[in-house]
Design an enzyme around this catalytic site. Structure first.
Site, PDB file in Angstrom:
ATOM      1  N   LYS A  50       0.810  -1.220   0.000  1.00 27.51           N
ATOM      2  CA  LYS A  50       0.000   0.000   0.000  1.00 27.51           C
ATOM      3  C   LYS A  50       0.846   1.275   0.000  1.00 27.51           C
ATOM      4  O   LYS A  50       0.351   2.350  -0.327  1.00 27.51           O
ATOM      5  CB  LYS A  50      -0.959   0.010   1.195  1.00 27.51           C
ATOM      6  N   SER A  65      -1.495   1.254   6.137  1.00 26.24           N
ATOM      7  CA  SER A  65      -1.922   0.324   7.165  1.00 26.24           C
ATOM      8  C   SER A  65      -2.936  -0.647   6.562  1.00 26.24           C
ATOM      9  O   SER A  65      -3.626  -0.320   5.606  1.00 26.24           O
ATOM     10  CB  SER A  65      -2.562   1.096   8.327  1.00 26.24           C
ATOM     11  N   ASP A  66      -2.990  -1.820   7.150  1.00 25.51           N
ATOM     12  CA  ASP A  66      -4.015  -2.786   6.782  1.00 25.51           C
ATOM     13  C   ASP A  66      -4.444  -3.489   8.061  1.00 25.51           C
ATOM     14  O   ASP A  66      -3.634  -3.648   8.981  1.00 25.51           O
ATOM     15  CB  ASP A  66      -3.489  -3.803   5.763  1.00 25.51           C
ATOM     16  N   THR A  67      -5.695  -3.881   8.114  1.00 25.53           N
ATOM     17  CA  THR A  67      -6.238  -4.535   9.299  1.00 25.53           C
ATOM     18  C   THR A  67      -6.896  -5.842   8.898  1.00 25.53           C
ATOM     19  O   THR A  67      -7.635  -5.885   7.909  1.00 25.53           O
ATOM     20  CB  THR A  67      -7.266  -3.617   9.999  1.00 25.53           C
ATOM     21  N   GLY A 102      -1.386  -3.785  10.551  1.00 28.89           N
ATOM     22  CA  GLY A 102      -0.015  -3.579  10.140  1.00 28.89           C
ATOM     23  C   GLY A 102       0.233  -2.105   9.892  1.00 28.89           C
ATOM     24  O   GLY A 102      -0.673  -1.362   9.507  1.00 28.89           O
TER      25      GLY A 102
END
Length: 188
Positions: A50, A65-67, A102
């Protein structure tokens, strides 16, 4: 310039609450898991992707960020429709699962990565409660088909960071304060 590589309203709000000056430039990344990819490897790969480093300006600071919601080592993603939402919430009903967010940061072509974990416990849900929650909250843009901040949330306990469940690992973000402190609003 500080650039948030996300369109998430929750991430924008969190950074805004920190009084950071930033621009939003969402990246578009294939978020499908690879064959036999374990959840934390997936999280790292997608969070860093990303950042969109091939188009990065080395003078800017990029944050991505990723969740993911994980139950029994299985990622429960964003539901594509009502039926998937029902299936996901039924799986989570009465159980404790992990939420991982993250954090990827790029500055001067250097990449930093970290993640946080929060344990989340759901109440036992009836089918009627699941349907009502899906109808009222419409959590189709959220991993695990729920929002901890929603009215009527099925969450009864959160062990760890609340903002991590919202979608941003703020505790980990503070570890990198020296990278982003210059973007704080200055009150003159």
């Amino acid at each position: 310039m500080l650039i948030l590589k996300s369109a998430s309203p929750r991430r924008k709000q969190i950074l805004g609450n920190l009084k950071l000056q930033f621009k939003v430039d969402p990246s578009h990344v294939d978020e499908n898991a690879l064959e036999a990819e374990i959840p934390l490897d997936y999280l790292k790969r997608v969070s860093i992707a990303k950042l969109d480093l091939k188009n990065a300006n080395p003078d800017s600071l990029y944050i991505a960020s990723d969740t993911i919601v994980v139950l029994d080592n299985q990622i429960l993603g964003k539901p594509r429709n009502l039926m998937e939402g029902q299936e996901i919430l039924s799986l989570l009903s009465g159980k404790t699962h992990s939420v991982y967010s993250g954090l990827a940061i790029s500055k001067n072509s250097e990449v930093f990565y970290d993640f946080d974990e929060t344990k989340v416990k759901f109440k036992v849900l009836t089918n009627a409660e699941i349907d009502r929650y899906l109808e009222d909250s419409k959590p189709f843009d959220k991993a695990g088909s729920y929002g901890i901040q929603d009215d009527g949330t099925p969450v009864i306990e959160c062990i760890g960071s609340y903002t991590n469940v919202l979608g941003f690992p703020i505790r980990k973000f503070y570890k990198y304060f020296d990278l982003w402190k210059e973007y704080l609003h200055q009150n003159i």
